[in-house]
Design a protein around this motif. Structure first.
Motif, PDB file in Angstrom:
ATOM      1  N   ASP B  37      16.343   8.907  26.464  1.00  0.00           N
ATOM      2  CA  ASP B  37      15.478   9.702  26.317  1.00  0.00           C
ATOM      3  C   ASP B  37      13.955   9.518  26.744  1.00  0.00           C
ATOM      4  OD1 ASP B  37      17.522  11.367  25.539  1.00  0.00           O
ATOM      5  OD2 ASP B  37      16.873  10.857  23.479  1.00  0.00           O
ATOM      6  N   ASP B 118      15.608  16.965  22.595  1.00  0.00           N
ATOM      7  CA  ASP B 118      15.928  15.673  23.266  1.00  0.00           C
ATOM      8  C   ASP B 118      16.779  14.714  22.362  1.00  0.00           C
ATOM      9  OD1 ASP B 118      13.532  15.454  21.889  1.00  0.00           O
ATOM     10  OD2 ASP B 118      13.079  13.653  23.001  1.00  0.00           O
ATOM     11  N   THR B 122      20.981  14.198  22.186  1.00  0.00           N
ATOM     12  CA  THR B 122      21.378  12.754  22.187  1.00  0.00           C
ATOM     13  C   THR B 122      22.732  12.573  21.378  1.00  0.00           C
ATOM     14  OG1 THR B 122      19.357  11.720  23.013  1.00  0.00           O
ATOM     15  CG2 THR B 122      21.020  10.235  21.629  1.00  0.00           C
ATOM     16  N   ASN B 226      16.274   4.485  20.657  1.00  0.00           N
ATOM     17  CA  ASN B 226      16.107   4.876  21.844  1.00  0.00           C
ATOM     18  C   ASN B 226      14.688   4.103  22.412  1.00  0.00           C
ATOM     19  OD1 ASN B 226      16.090   6.745  23.992  1.00  0.00           O
ATOM     20  ND2 ASN B 226      13.837   7.317  23.500  1.00  0.00           N
TER      21      ASN B 226
END
Lengths: 250, 486
Positions: B37, B118, B122, B226
């Motif tokens: 992301d 976002d 995920t 992330n």
């Protein structure tokens, strides 16, 4: 003479540069039962492994054909799919793969047809009962913790379930007690019919009592040195290889 | 062959391919994990570790004073300790370049709709909300970088007094319990990375199961890292009171970056008298991760801890969940599988300390290495003088799939208790040519034979994994569930 199934011609093969089979020829017709006799170390198991295509063995010259088709260019699994089957002298123990899973996978790969679970299980169960294998062995890992007799019966179970055209039986009856030999013999007899053939290595004549032996080959020093009918089995059973050894010495 | 025969032949081949499902023993299919992301974090600490950084994290998390003190004390210990001198090389780790705290642009919520798009996407890809909806999970926690962004638990469990929340909420709402247990089992002075954890920890899960309550459906926390070059230091604290039971699942993953990420989580499990806890982990970090995790359980009389541990990812892993069998008849079952592929050095195993009579432990592991991967099994079993009639069995097996790969087995046993019954079996091997020949002589091609053998090798472990993780295992060695478990 019946239709040719297996034809071995002037076969030379060995392992790690050492020649074991030195110009071996033999021929098995469709529907026939052949027996190979010979002293230890004469190359009997090597012959079985070479016919099945064990990568460890190297064929230096000669040929093997099956139903008129050259086998030497084919890999082991392709030979199995053509209809060859080897019953091992010492079957491998493979953890994590159940007897049922292995036979079903095998059957699907050989036939190239879907093997439905429910009818397959039914057939397997019936066959196991006939071979006096306890039903829970279907869920056991392949040969892991099996006794010698159980391993051999498991080989015969596979033979019956996979129904090949040619059964190579490498001392399937060795190291077994009288009852186990009987079960194995009956299993082989049940398998055999006019459409398939057996090539049998044995030291025990009991396994041959339920079968009509067509031809006997005596293997010594990597070659077939004598051939004959079933009477040869009895002679060797009584007198050993002395006469043949003498003849060879001349 | 005439045309008809050819067609029949082709059809059979097609079916055979289908039966095989998948032939090759592949690396894990990483596509779903590797989606990065954009970094939308709202705050990051500066790189490296200083008192200022620690104070900053503490202030942002609104720590009570005792926690700030704890962090600073841990930092001092961290600075005074050397790196471990054994195990895999940690040369790739440069603490001056690790960002210890990354705050995602999201507030903790119990509603997926409130999770930013976002981040939600995920977790969708990882199948977390789906498993929750299917009610195969009784509670879910989802951590993104340094903070938990989602937490939920079934109402019926709440009514029975079960607590499942993030650690920050726990400190606020259950401060006394946290204060009593936090980092008592894994003290900061345990090793350098425990001290690091004590200084910069953030996120994680807190579970409290009151006496006699059986949580029948598992709870699961999923940790996703992330941000590039960051560290994740989540803390998991689970207390299962007398006679209660729980199955807790932990999953972790991260996309791949070229810089080193660090995971130094800490798990503390308290299993009280007659309680039972199953702790399952599937760790699937990306190949740039240093995974230096510490997990420990304290088990009282008649209590049972069951570990199920799958280590598939990371560049370097050091992971040896430890069970302290502290009460009479306490039991530990450890089941682990480790798969080291190219560029991976995975040092995994288990440790058991038996300090009470009639305690028993069973350690059962499989490691696979391929394509130059290095897998080490390391275990320590200690039976003290206070633990007569202890029973322990260790079975560790390793399989190397090629000549480039490496496998080591380092079991240590230190037995002082009387009448101990100790069994140990270690096997390191390659796939035998004879086994391949056997299967190929049954019409199975070499690749499939190899895959069947590998599947068979991990089968005793695979059947212990939570079902929802069977998919991950499938990607690994294609476990044929219906065949091996049906």
């Amino acid at each position: 003479m019946s239709e040719k199934l297996l034809e071995v011609t002037d076969l030379h093969a060995g392992v790690e540069g050492k020649e074991i089979l030195k110009g071996l020829s033999l021929s098995v017709g469709k529907g026939e039962v052949h027996v190979i006799l010979g002293p230890n170390g004469s190359g009997k198991s090597t012959l079985m492994n070479v016919i099945m295509g064990h990568p460890k063995y190297e064929v230096t010259s000669g040929s093997i054909s099956f139903e008129g088709e050259d086998l030497l260019g084919l890999k082991t699994y392709e030979r199995a799919r053509k209809g060859l089957f080897l019953s091992f002298q010492n079957p491998e123990e493979i953890p994590g793969i159940t007897v049922e899973n292995m036979i079903r996978t095998s059957k699907q790969m050989i036939t190239g047809e879907r093997v439905k679970l429910i009818p397959f299980r039914k057939e397997l169960k019936a066959m196991m009962a006939e071979l006096q294998i306890k039903p829970e062995y279907a869920g056991r890992y392949l040969n892991v913790g099996f006794s010698g007799g159980e391993k051999k019966r498991n080989e015969i179970l596979q033979l019956l379930m996979l129904n090949p055209k040619l059964a190579l039986l490498d001392e399937t009856d060795s190291g077994l007690d009288v009852d186990a030999v009987r079960v194995v013999s009956e299993g082989v007899a049940k398998f055999h019919n006019e459409n398939n053939s057996c090539l049998i290595i044995t030291h025990n004549t009991r396994i041959l009592e339920d079968l009509n032996v067509d031809r006997v080959h005596v293997l010594m020093g990597g070659r077939i040195v004598e051939e004959g009918g079933p009477e040869l089995v009895n002679e060797i059973n009584e007198n050993g290889f002395a006469r043949i050894l003498e003849a060879q010495a001349k | 062959m005439d045309k008809k025969e050819q067609e029949a032949f082709a059809h059979k081949e097609e079916l055979r391919q289908e039966f095989k499902k998948k032939t090759y023993i592949e690396d894990i299919e990483r596509t779903i994990y590797d989606v990065k992301d954009a970094d939308n974090s709202i705050y990051k600490t500066q790189e490296g570790l200083t008192e200022e950084v620690v104070r900053d994290i503490s202030a942002r998390k609104h720590d009570p004073q005792w926690m700030l003190d704890f962090r600073l004390k841990s930092l001092a210990i961290y600075n005074s300790m050397a790196l471990p001198t054994w195990g895999p090389s940690l040369d790739d780790l440069d603490m001056d370049n690790i960002i210890t705290y990354v705050q995602p642009n999201a507030k903790m919520t119990g509603n997926w709709k409130e999770v930013p798009e976002d981040i939600k996407n995920t977790f969708d890809r990882l199948g977390i909300p789906e498993a929750e909806q299917k009610e195969s999970l009784a509670g879910v926690g989802a951590q993104y970088d340094s903070e938990v962004v989602y937490h939920s638990i079934q109402e019926s469990l709440v009514k029975q007094g079960v607590v499942y929340t993030d650690m920050e909420t726990a400190i606020r709402d259950y401060e006394d319990i946290v204060k009593e247990y936090f980092m008592t089992l894994v003290p900061p002075k345990d090793h350098k990375f425990a001290a690091l954890h004590g200084a910069v920890w953030s996120g994680g899960s807190f579970v409290y199961v009151p006496a006699g309550v059986h949580v029948k459906i598992p709870l699961q926390s999923y940790f996703r890292l992330n941000a590039a070059g960051a560290g994740q230091f989540e803390h998991t604290l689970i207390i299962v009171e007398p006679g209660a039971s729980l199955h807790f699942i932990e999953g972790c993953s991260a996309p791949k970056y070229n810089v080193t990420n660090l995971h130094a989580g800490c798990v503390e499990l308290f299993v009280k008298e007659g309680a039972r806890l199953r702790y399952s982990t599937i760790e699937n970090w990306s190949r740039n991760m240093m995974n230096l995790n510490t997990k420990r359980a304290l088990v009282e009389k008649d209590g049972i801890i069951e570990w199920v541990s799958g280590s598939f990812g990371s560049h370097v892993s050091c992971l040896y969940p430890c069970s302290i069998l502290h009460g009479e008849n306490a039991k530990c079952e450890f089941t682990g599988v480790t798969f080291a592929a190219k560029g991976q050095d995975l040092d995994t195993g288990a440790s058991v300390i038996m300090t009470a009579p009639h305690t028993s432990a069973n350690i059962n592991t499989r490691t696979i290495s391929k394509d130059g991967g290095k897998a080490t099994y390391r275990s320590a079993v200690k039976v003290t003088r206070r633990a007569p009639d202890a029973k322990c069995s260790v079975n560790c097996e390793s399989l190397m799939l090629d000549n480039k790969s490496r496998s080591d087995t380092l079991p240590v046993m230190d037995i002082e208790g009387d009448r101990a019954d100790i069994g140990h079996e270690a096997k390191i091997g390659r796939i035998s040519d004879e086994a391949i020949f056997y299967l190929t002589s049954r019409g199975i091609d070499e690749d499939e034979a190899r895959a069947m053998i590998v599947r068979g090798f991990v089968e005793p472990i695979a059947k212990e994994l939570p079902l929802e993780y069977a998919v991950e295992m499938n990607n690994l060695v294609n476990i044929e569930l219906e065949g091996t478990m049906g």
